[in-house]
Write an enzyme that holds these catalytic residues in place. Structure first.
Site, PDB file in Angstrom:
ATOM      1  N   ASP A  59       0.888  -0.971  -0.222  1.00  0.00           N
ATOM      2  CA  ASP A  59       0.131   0.085  -0.099  1.00  0.00           C
ATOM      3  C   ASP A  59       0.827   1.257  -0.091  1.00  0.00           C
ATOM      4  OD1 ASP A  59      -2.180   1.619   0.171  1.00  0.00           O
ATOM      5  OD2 ASP A  59      -3.108   0.574   1.672  1.00  0.00           O
ATOM      6  N   ASP A  60       0.624   1.994  -1.080  1.00  0.00           N
ATOM      7  CA  ASP A  60       1.447   3.354  -1.200  1.00  0.00           C
ATOM      8  C   ASP A  60       3.159   3.347  -1.133  1.00  0.00           C
ATOM      9  OD1 ASP A  60      -1.022   4.246  -0.829  1.00  0.00           O
ATOM     10  OD2 ASP A  60      -0.832   5.534   0.890  1.00  0.00           O
ATOM     11  N   CYS A  97      -6.613   3.466  -3.656  1.00  0.00           N
ATOM     12  CA  CYS A  97      -6.454   2.077  -3.283  1.00  0.00           C
ATOM     13  C   CYS A  97      -7.755   1.270  -3.657  1.00  0.00           C
ATOM     14  CB  CYS A  97      -6.792   2.174  -1.626  1.00  0.00           C
ATOM     15  SG  CYS A  97      -5.540   3.142  -0.709  1.00  0.00           S
ATOM     16  N   LYS A 151      -5.434  -5.911   3.739  1.00  0.00           N
ATOM     17  CA  LYS A 151      -6.526  -5.037   3.610  1.00  0.00           C
ATOM     18  C   LYS A 151      -7.385  -5.143   2.409  1.00  0.00           C
ATOM     19  CE  LYS A 151      -6.214  -0.168   1.806  1.00  0.00           C
ATOM     20  NZ  LYS A 151      -5.531   1.002   1.912  1.00  0.00           N
ATOM     21  N   HIS A 153     -10.676  -3.053   1.607  1.00  0.00           N
ATOM     22  CA  HIS A 153     -10.960  -1.584   0.999  1.00  0.00           C
ATOM     23  C   HIS A 153     -11.995  -1.885  -0.243  1.00  0.00           C
ATOM     24  CE1 HIS A 153      -9.672   2.717   0.622  1.00  0.00           C
ATOM     25  NE2 HIS A 153     -10.792   2.575   1.029  1.00  0.00           N
ATOM     26  N   HIS A 245       1.108   2.454   4.235  1.00  0.00           N
ATOM     27  CA  HIS A 245       0.165   3.558   4.228  1.00  0.00           C
ATOM     28  C   HIS A 245       0.119   4.280   5.642  1.00  0.00           C
ATOM     29  CE1 HIS A 245      -3.764   5.513   4.025  1.00  0.00           C
ATOM     30  NE2 HIS A 245      -4.048   4.957   2.787  1.00  0.00           N
ATOM     31  N   ASP A 303      -0.223  -0.684  -4.883  1.00  0.00           N
ATOM     32  CA  ASP A 303      -1.402  -0.376  -5.180  1.00  0.00           C
ATOM     33  C   ASP A 303      -1.537   0.943  -5.902  1.00  0.00           C
ATOM     34  OD1 ASP A 303      -1.268   1.186  -3.026  1.00  0.00           O
ATOM     35  OD2 ASP A 303      -3.239   0.750  -2.229  1.00  0.00           O
ATOM     36  N   ASN A 304      -0.712   2.120  -5.612  1.00  0.00           N
ATOM     37  CA  ASN A 304      -0.689   3.268  -6.363  1.00  0.00           C
ATOM     38  C   ASN A 304       0.854   4.048  -5.888  1.00  0.00           C
ATOM     39  OD1 ASN A 304      -3.169   3.600  -3.673  1.00  0.00           O
ATOM     40  ND2 ASN A 304      -1.092   4.673  -3.495  1.00  0.00           N
ATOM     41  N   LYS A 321       0.661   9.963  -5.102  1.00  0.00           N
ATOM     42  CA  LYS A 321      -0.702   9.266  -5.072  1.00  0.00           C
ATOM     43  C   LYS A 321      -1.998  10.117  -5.142  1.00  0.00           C
ATOM     44  CE  LYS A 321      -3.360   7.157  -1.474  1.00  0.00           C
ATOM     45  NZ  LYS A 321      -3.457   6.680  -0.012  1.00  0.00           N
TER      46      LYS A 321
END
Length: 573
Positions: A59-60, A97, A151, A153, A245, A303-304, A321
């Site tokens: 994540d991130d 996300c 996660k 989401h 994240h 994811d980004n 992001k």
């Protein structure tokens, strides 16, 4: 010979105003797993023709934030896996996300699922539309055991939205987009706070031992590996880490390694990435130990893009992001597997996160039905053998709600497209953006020093109130998006705008409902979880209520009749 995850041994350190301990070292924990299993899988053994699939989504993580992209952050495990596999150097995801996760699990663009705008928020009665078939559902049809850790989401307002209702045999993790790494609590607003750790479809109160989530999720994933027989059934493990994240939390001893980084956010972020790297190392060791590795495909993806304000770095890419500049959508990614034909290579073919659905399903010997209407392509030969990718374009998104470009107009879009609309598309070497793509600056590494940055590497800023609303770049020649070519090549712009318009004709209405106050955890035992009753649930409740009412009414009638009989007997007597 292999090494276990030594740094996460007897202690996991301190964080601000919070201490916690680990009851069992990684070494002892792994040894106990072996004792529980016996010696059945001491030697790696390949399974059948269907490979085991391990998809790791982080994540991130910024484009620069991996060792092999020149980062100051140490990631030896990721560097080694990528070097021995195939690095994806033209790989794209979505800038946020929920959109990335929805496209991974459905193989469909956002415009085809209704999730074009923003993310799925905890208070919204919204989730990944139930009419969309998911990758784990198709793999389960193909005979896979499917498990998710981490996660979600993708919405949870009703039970039908939960991971175990969308194709996963088991789920352990969080439903929201972020939360405390130790307490697993999340506040969406004042007075709207709740617990967010689940096992299956219930809150996992008993599993909460104050463990840092990166360690906790890794242990859970390794437990799944230890308790599954890789020779009898193929495994699909979707491991979606919360890291890296925000909030920026990490066991204290990891911070010691990055004392030289003066910026506190960057220092914490770097420590979080290193902890994540060790988790991946430990997972890889487990794959070898329990007999999966020789027949396993490992996919690693962010994811980004990274968020510079939260310690991430996408340098030398533009943006961050939540933007459609390269820094928001060009991701760290690689594939590691003994099944790859050309190992130790780089794949420069165009690959998008929607491509994993058909690629992995085909490898898993599943069926791709026409009614799935996939936007992804099977890119395995491009990755494994270096062949040309079947993908030639990417619709990054069309968001008809986000129309903040005040100077955008149909005129600026040659009467083909309203450039006030946020949209982005890639066709071959060309990339077109319209509307407000998001924060447009380049953030060089020296920004993270304690010195105030006085000279920017590039001083272009886009003022949304009177600035541009359309850009064209040759991404192959100019991956850093320095030179806008929209005025030089109007004929290319027109063709790209026509392509956008064609895609837009296939879009479904946007799903972005208003906040539902019933979502507040205080109405659900202090837990974030399903609160909405659909028609089937309501019907079931009505039937139960009617049954209870009928039973109660029947008892009253029986008592009344019984009383009248007694009175009659007394009169007769």
């Amino acid at each position: 010979m292999f090494m276990l995850w030594v740094p996460v041994s007897l202690f996991l350190g301190f964080i601000v105003a919070q201490t916690w301990s680990v009851q069992m070292s990684w070494e002892n924990w792994d040894a106990e797993q072996l004792r529980n299993r016996g010696n059945e899988f001491e030697k790696p053994q390949a399974g059948g023709s269907q490979p085991h699939i391990v998809f790791i989504l982080v994540d991130d993580q910024g484009f620069r934030d991996v060792g092999y992209h020149g980062s100051e952050i140490k990631t030896p495990a990721l560097d080694r896996l990528a070097a021995q596999g195939v690095k994806l150097e033209n790989y794209y995801v979505q800038p946020l996300c929920s959109p990335s996760r929805s496209q991974l699990l459905t193989g469909r663009y956002q415009i085809h699922t209704g999730l074009q705008h923003s993310i799925i928020r905890p208070t919204q009665p919204n989730c990944l539309p139930l009419e969309n078939t998911t990758l784990p559902q198709k793999l389960r049809e193909a005979g896979y055991s499917t498990h998710m850790v981490g996660k979600w989401h993708l919405g949870f307002y009703k039970r039908g939205c939960l991971p175990t209702q969308r194709g996963f045999d088991s789920f352990f993790g969080s439903l929201l987009g972020s939360g405390d790494y130790y307490s697993h609590y999340k506040c969406e607003a004042p007075g709207m706070c709740g617990y967010d750790l689940y096992e299956g479809e219930e809150a996992a109160w008993e599993q909460d031992r104050g463990l840092y989530s990166t360690v906790m999720f890794t242990r859970k994933a390794i437990g799944i590996l230890a308790n599954h027989n890789p020779r009898k059934q193929p495994l699909f493990l979707y491991l979606a880490y919360q890291a890296v994240h925000s909030p920026l939390q990490v066991p204290a001893h990891y911070l010691e390694r990055y004392k030289a980084i003066p910026n506190l956010n960057r220092r914490k972020y770097a420590a979080m990435v290193t902890c994540l790297d060790e988790a991946i190392h430990n997972l890889t060791v487990a794959l070898k130990r329990y007999g999966y590795y020789d027949n396993t495909i490992i996919v690693y993806s962010s994811d980004n893009g990274g968020q510079p304000s939260a310690g991430g770095s996408n340098w030398p890419l533009r943006g961050s992001k939540a933007t459609y500049w390269e820094g928001g959508i060009r991701a760290v990614g690689f594939v590691h597997s003994p099944l790859l034909v050309n190992k130790g290579t780089k794949c420069r073919s165009l690959v998008h996160i929607t491509d994993w659905f058909p690629t992995l399903l085909t490898l898993g010997e599943g069926t791709i039905d026409e009614d799935l209407n996939l936007d992804g392509y099977d890119v395995w030969e491009a990755i494994s053998e270096g062949r040309q990718s079947p993908r030639q374009d990417i619709l990054h998104n069309i968001d008809p709600i986000y129309i903040r470009a005040k100077n955008g107009s149909w005129k600026a879009g040659y009467g083909i497209w309203n450039t006030a609309i946020q949209a982005a598309i890639r066709v071959g070497h060309w990339k077109l953006l319209t509307g407000v793509p998001g924060y447009s600056d380049w953030v060089p590494p020296q920004t993270f020093s304690s010195q105030r940055l006085t000279n920017r590497w590039h001083n272009e800023r886009v003022r949304w109130d009177r600035g541009k609303s359309l850009w064209l770049f040759n991404i192959t020649a100019d991956p850093y998006e320095r030179v806008d070519l929209s005025l030089r090549y109007p004929h290319v712009v027109k063709k790209m705008l026509m392509r956008l318009a064609q895609y837009n004709k296939t879009a479904v209405p946007v799903r972005y409902p208003a906040k539902d106050l019933r979502s507040n955890p205080q109405y659900n035992g202090g837990v974030w979880g399903p609160w909405f009753k659909d028609e089937r649930d309501k019907q079931g409740e009505e039937e139960r209520d009617n049954h209870l009412f009928s039973s109660h009414l029947g008892k009253r009638r029986w008592k009344k009749k019984s009383k009248s009989r007694k009175l009659k007997r007394r009169v007769d007597g």
